[in-house]
Structure formats: C-alpha cells, structure tokens
Design a protein around this motif. Structure first.
Motif, short mmCIF file in Angstrom:
data_model
loop_
_atom_site.label_atom_id
_atom_site.label_comp_id
_atom_site.label_asym_id
_atom_site.label_seq_id
_atom_site.Cartn_x
_atom_site.Cartn_y
_atom_site.Cartn_z
N HIS A 1 0.85 -1.20 0.00
CA HIS A 1 0.00 0.00 0.00
C HIS A 1 0.88 1.24 0.00
CE1 HIS A 1 -3.01 2.91 1.25
NE2 HIS A 1 -3.96 1.99 1.09
N PRO A 2 0.50 2.27 -0.76
CA PRO A 2 1.37 3.45 -0.85
C PRO A 2 1.49 4.26 0.44
CG PRO A 2 -0.21 3.40 -2.68
CD PRO A 2 -0.63 2.34 -1.70
N LEU B 1 -1.90 1.87 8.66
CA LEU B 1 -2.44 2.34 7.38
C LEU B 1 -2.98 3.76 7.45
CD1 LEU B 1 -3.24 1.22 4.47
CD2 LEU B 1 -5.55 1.25 5.38
N ILE B 2 -2.69 4.53 6.41
CA ILE B 2 -3.36 5.82 6.20
C ILE B 2 -4.21 5.62 4.95
CG2 ILE B 2 -3.06 8.29 5.75
CD1 ILE B 2 -2.01 7.37 8.51
N THR B 3 -5.51 5.62 5.08
CA THR B 3 -6.38 5.19 4.00
C THR B 3 -6.14 5.93 2.68
OG1 THR B 3 -8.65 4.99 3.25
CG2 THR B 3 -8.23 6.76 4.79
N SER C 1 -3.06 3.25 -9.86
CA SER C 1 -3.20 1.98 -9.16
C SER C 1 -2.14 1.86 -8.04
CB SER C 1 -2.98 0.92 -10.23
OG SER C 1 -3.41 -0.30 -9.82
N ARG C 2 -2.45 1.06 -7.01
CA ARG C 2 -1.57 1.01 -5.83
C ARG C 2 -0.14 0.58 -6.15
NH1 ARG C 2 -5.66 -1.37 -1.19
NH2 ARG C 2 -6.74 0.61 -0.98
N PRO D 1 5.62 3.17 1.59
CA PRO D 1 4.88 1.99 1.16
C PRO D 1 5.01 0.85 2.17
CG PRO D 1 6.62 2.58 -0.45
CD PRO D 1 6.80 3.45 0.74
N GLY D 2 3.97 0.06 2.37
CA GLY D 2 4.03 -1.04 3.33
C GLY D 2 3.09 -2.19 2.95
#
Ligand SMILES: Cc1cc2nc3c(=O)[nH]c(=O)nc-3n(C[C@H](O)[C@H](O)[C@H](O)COP(=O)(O)OP(=O)(O)OC[C@H]3O[C@@H](n4cnc5c(N)ncnc54)[C@H](O)[C@@H]3O)c2cc1C
Length: 566
Positions: free
Chosen positions: A236-237, A246-248, A279-280, A341-342
């Motif tokens: 996820h970016p 996570l930061i949505t 896209s992610r 990113p994670g």
C-alpha cells in the motif's frame, strides 16, 4: 469426547465469514462460525476507506466500467468471469448492508456520498467516514445477534483451528482448541468455509492486525487444497512512518497530494493522468523510486492534506487525524505526514471457482484467504470488502444445496490426538534461548528485505534458505507458558508455523514468475510477458508430502490484455 456437528462450518468471523453464515442460516442450514478472536475484532474492523458499489445509483457507475478497471488494475491476471460477478452483484450487497443499517456518509441531498479510489476512472467508492469496515462488521454482527439467527446458530468465539479434517479426499470439518479451556475438539461439518482473512504479518512492518497470520491458507495447503497467486503481495502506498499503520487511500481520494522532500508532486512523472490515484502498485513503486534516488526523508515521502481544510478532515478523515496526532504527534490539517509503502494485502490464497468451491469436496473459501481470482496481480482499493460480501454469500449459496446429499461420518479420536500430541510436544520442550517472537520478527523483516517490492533472484533464493533456517529454529523453540487456560504462547507458536508455510509459498512463487506484473516486480525481468506468464501459479501439497507446482490459464471474457497506463 463431546461431539460437535454442523451442516455448514464457517471458519472466520470477519466480513466474509459473517456474510456466509447469514446466507447459510437464511437458507435453513444448521450453521456454526468459529473465530480465534471475538468476531468484531476481526481485521475487517480496521478497513477504513470504503467499499466500491458498482451499479448503485448513478454514482456507483455501470458494472462494466468497474469490471474493466478491476481487470486493468489486476494487470490482466484477474479471472474475468469472477470479476464480472463481483461487479454485477456487488451493488446489491452494498445496498443490502445499507438496508441492514450501515450508516453510510451522505451528500447534502441525503444520497450516499462517494469518494474516488486508486485505479478508478471516477468516484464510485461508498464509505462511512474512515471506519467503513467497522461500520459494516458491526451491522453484520447485529444480524447474527437477532434471536431468530442467534438461537439457531453456534458461535465458537475464541476457538482456534489447528487442522482441517480430511477423510476419503473430502473435508469434514476441523480440529479446534477452545482457548478458554485449552481443550481440543473435533467439529464435524458437511461443508467447511475458510474465511480466515489475510497474512500481512508474514512481513514486518505491515498494515495488518497481529492476528493476520495466514492460518486458513496454510490449513488448506496442509490438507492438500491448491493455493494460487501467492507471489502477489500488495504494498500500500501510504503507511505511517515507523509503525506501518495504514493511512487510507481515502485521504488521496479526498484530494491529498504526495510530495517528495523538494515539495514536488512527483506522481506527475509516473502517472500524469491519475496522479496520486493511479493503481496502488504504480504509486508504491513511484514512492520507493523517489526514496531510493534520495528525494525522500529517511525512508519516507510526504502526504499533504493541508489544503483539504480542517472541516473536511474532521468530517471525513477523523480517524486519520487521530492516528497522526496520537502516534506521531502531527496535525495533518497544518503539517505534512511522513508515509512510506508497506505490506497490506494478499491477492493470492485458496484457489476457488466463482462459487467459493475448492477442488476438495466439502471445502470452500471466501474473502482475503481465498483466490477467486478477482484481484489478479494487484487489487483495486475498496474491492476487498466487496469481495468478502459477494463471495462469502455465494459460497454459502452453493454449499447449502450441495450438503443435501451428504452424511456425517464418525471422526476417529486419532484426528484430535494428532494435534494434541503436536501441542504437547511443544509444551515439553525446554527454552533453548530462542523465542517465537524473535523468529517471527526475523521472518517478517527478511521477507520485507528479500521478497518486498523490488525482487531479485539472488535475494529470493537467499530468502528461501533463510526460511529453511527459520523453520529449523521453529522446530526447536519452546514456550514459556505451560498452562492450559488462555495459553496465547501456544497459539503464537502454531500461528508462526502457518506464517512460515505462507512465506515459503510466496517466495517460491516469486522465484517462479519470471516477469513483472502488478505487485510483482522482478528486477531481472522488468516487463510483463503475456506470451509466457499470462497464467496463474498454483502450489499443491501432495499426499506423500512433496509439493507440486502447476499453472492455470487466466479466464478472459471481454478484455484482452493491453499496456497499462494511468
Ligand atoms: C488497515 C486496513 C484497512 C483496510 N481498508 C480497506 C478498505 O477501506 N476497503 C477494502 O475494500 N478493503 C480494505 N482492507 C482489506 C479488507 O479489510 C480485508 O481484506 C477484509 O476485511 C478481509 O476480510 P475477511 O473476512 O476475509 O477476513 P478478516 O476480517 O481478517 O477475518 C478473519 C477471521 O478469521 C478468524 N481466524 C483466522 N485464523 C483462525 C484460526 N486459526 N482459528 C479460528 N479463527 C481464525 C479470525 O478470528 C477472524 O474472525 C483493509 C485492510 C486493512 C488491514
């Protein structure tokens, strides 16, 4: 031994599991649901940004648009028959949750509001602030608590599954530990649905809850069911510096920018049309390139939400505001937020058809644990919640008629005895100086380094060797708690075994796929290669314990592979 027998046994009480249980219950089956944590603590609870609603009013948009965008984002590895079903039936599921009581965020005129998510041509994602998963999960749980359902259904809350029962090639339930007593029991079922969620914690850091340890994927693999597309791990970016929380994507959906250390909106270079909402996989790679080329700060770039204004932030992104304030002491209304990113999601999993059916009779799967495959090589944001509802329901709708001709078989005590002996073996071990937590951390960090975003054969092969060594340590490590009641040490031990299985499957499949597609970037094969690799990689454990690698064609209905640009 107490006998537990059910028509349909759902393992997992996240959105996929609860949706399956409700549907099976509505069709008159005797249903049971098992969860290792209280149902509303399932990871679905953490979903923030939203759920796509193709076909819901004008904003949901035509199903074909959603299906095409999903296919394109999957880098053409998604099976299009399944994607069409997701898009055609998804809207009905979203409306169903609204009718059950999910209070979706609204526009001024009272209609359900939408925000834009990555890889989508327009705003079509419905949401509840930044707590969409929590809102839906609680409403589904309420449905299960209605007396008519609750009284008829067995809820094994805080029971932990240690193996599937396979007899004569058919799945007949599972062995599970009642965590409160530490006792193991056989729970027999005519149909078993694996809805155990993802495996994010195979990597460190990860956006996933600590309980996302790939249990169901490993259980199905050990039982001999095929596992597909395991190399496809979504990064996820936007995850928080340090902890990886996570930061949505909803933040970018509301208009947040990504900046490098020079204050440039660097996505202009990588995806000039969709920019931050490409896209992610595309956005994550762009960020990592900025960081690797020295335009980040430490291992981060920045998310800029200052121009959104405090009012919008507090209304629509309140949880993000709180996460940033509480965890890194940053006010996102006035300051830049460092992100990187994670690891976030597994596109692969237990291979099923469009009804959640696996090739093993009696075994079904749905949700993140399953690979239908609607996400292919890269999942579109807000499609996972949709996937859990559509395919959770469909699995139940197939299972209930299927079980009509099925009979319970007596389960020999030896099935339970095997798991009891395995646990006793661990309890008997002395502490040898090593610890489960240390092995888990070493696995997670090395997976991140060696099987992360950019993959090189030297590192991938080194990781396979690493995993062999970690497995050898695992086979010798003991636990401190020798008791029976709530022995979480034992649970962590068993979970680590599940994670090592998953880590091996990811690494082997990543070595095998000699191309770059979606989330899988091979430095030695930088291009997509449709001629040789427009196919799924499938791993199946054979009865003699060896492993078979095979391939399945991708189902294409109407969208031929094209070059992917955003
Ligand atoms: C932080 C975060 C934010 C996200 N945001 C979004 C979003 O906005 N939109 C979107 O579409 N997707 C989002 N996702 C992805 C999405 O939330 C998940 O893919 C989805 O909720 C998974 O649902 P599930 O029902 O398959 O599994 P889960 O909700 O993970 O549930 C798994 C269940 O299995 C049970 N279980 C597991 N192992 C065992 C065992 N051994 N024995 C007994 N029970 C077991 C657990 O107790 C749990 O009840 C997000 C994910 C994360 C991590």
């Amino acid at each position: 031994m107490a006998v537990y027998e059910h028509d349909v046994l759902v393992i997992g009480a996240g959105l996929a599991g609860m949706r399956a249980a409700i549907a099976a219950q509505e069709m008159g089956a005797d249903v049971a649901m098992i969860s290792k944590v209280h149902p509303v603590r399932s990871h679905s609870n953490a979903a923030q940004g939203g759920i796509n609603g193709p076909g819901v009013g004008e904003d949901g948009g035509p199903w074909e648009e959603h299906a095409f965008e999903t296919t394109k984002a999957s880098d053409y590895l998604g099976d299009q028959d399944a994607i069409e079903i997701l898009a055609k039936e998804g809207g009905r599921e979203v409306l169903q949750t609204e009718h059950w009581g999910v209070v979706y965020s609204r526009k001024e005129d009272g209609r359900m509001a939408v925000r834009r998510f990555g890889g989508m041509g327009k705003a079509r994602t419905f949401f509840v602030g930044a707590i969409t998963g929590q809102a839906i999960l609680h409403v589904l749980y309420e449905q299960l608590m209605k007396p008519a359902i609750h009284n008829a259904m067995r809820n094994y809350e805080e029971w932990f599954v240690t193996s599937l029962i396979v007899d004569d090639g058919q799945c007949r339930g599972c062995v599970a530990m009642n965590i409160r007593t530490g006792e193991l029991h056989a729970i027999t079922a005519k149909a078993t649905v694996i809805a155990t969620g993802g495996l994010g914690r195979v990597y460190e850091p990860s956006t996933n809850a600590l309980i996302c340890t790939g249990d169901g994927i490993s259980l199905a693999y050990r039982a001999g069911a095929p596992i597909m597309d395991m190399e496809m791990v979504q990064i996820h970016p936007t995850t928080l510096k340090g902890s990886g929380v996570l930061i949505t994507e909803g933040a970018r959906g509301e208009g947040a920018y990504l900046l490098n250390k020079d204050g440039e909106r660097f996505m202009e270079k990588y995806a000039p049309n969709l920019m931050e909402l490409a896209s992610r996989d595309v956005v994550s790679r762009a960020e990592q390139m900025e960081i690797d080329e020295g335009r980040g700060v430490d291992d981060c770039v920045f998310l800029d939400m200052r121009h959104l204004g405090e009012k919008l932030i507090r209304e629509r992104l309140e949880e993000i505001y709180e996460i940033a304030r509480d965890l890194v002491n940053i006010d996102i209304a006035t300051e830049l937020l460092p992100i990187r990113p994670g690891v976030h999601y597994i596109m692969g999993g237990v291979k099923t058809d469009i009804d959640g059916v696996t090739p093993m009779p009696g075994l079904y799967s749905a949700g993140e644990a399953a690979c239908v495959s609607v996400h292919g090589a890269n999942r579109v944001g807000a499609n996972s919640l949709l996937d859990t509802l559509v395919f959770g329901r469909r699995a139940a709708e197939h299972a209930v008629p299927w079980i009509q001709g099925q009979k319970f078989r007596p389960i020999p005590e030896s099935v339970v005895e095997r798991d009891r002996a395995m646990i006793q073996g661990v309890l008997n071990r002395g502490m040898n100086g090593d610890r489960i937590a240390r092995i888990r951390r070493d696995m997670g960090e090395s997976m991140n380094t060696n099987v992360g975003m950019f993959r090189h054969p030297d590192k991938l092969n080194a990781q396979l060797e690493n995993l062999r060594q970690l497995r050898a340590r695992y086979d010798k490590v003991g636990v401190e708690d020798k008791g029976k009641v709530f022995n979480t040490d034992i649970l962590f031990h068993i979970e680590l075994g599940y994670m090592l299985d998953c880590a091996e499957m990811i690494t082997k499949s990543a070595i095998e796929r000699k191309e770059s597609r979606g989330a899988h970037t091979r430095l030695d094969y930088p291009n997509r290669d449709d001629e040789n690799w427009l196919k799924h990689i499938v791993l199946t454990k054979q009865p003699d314990g060896s492993e078979k690698m095979s391939y399945l064609p991708v189902t294409i209905t109407q969208w031929q592979p094209q070059e992917r640009k955003y």
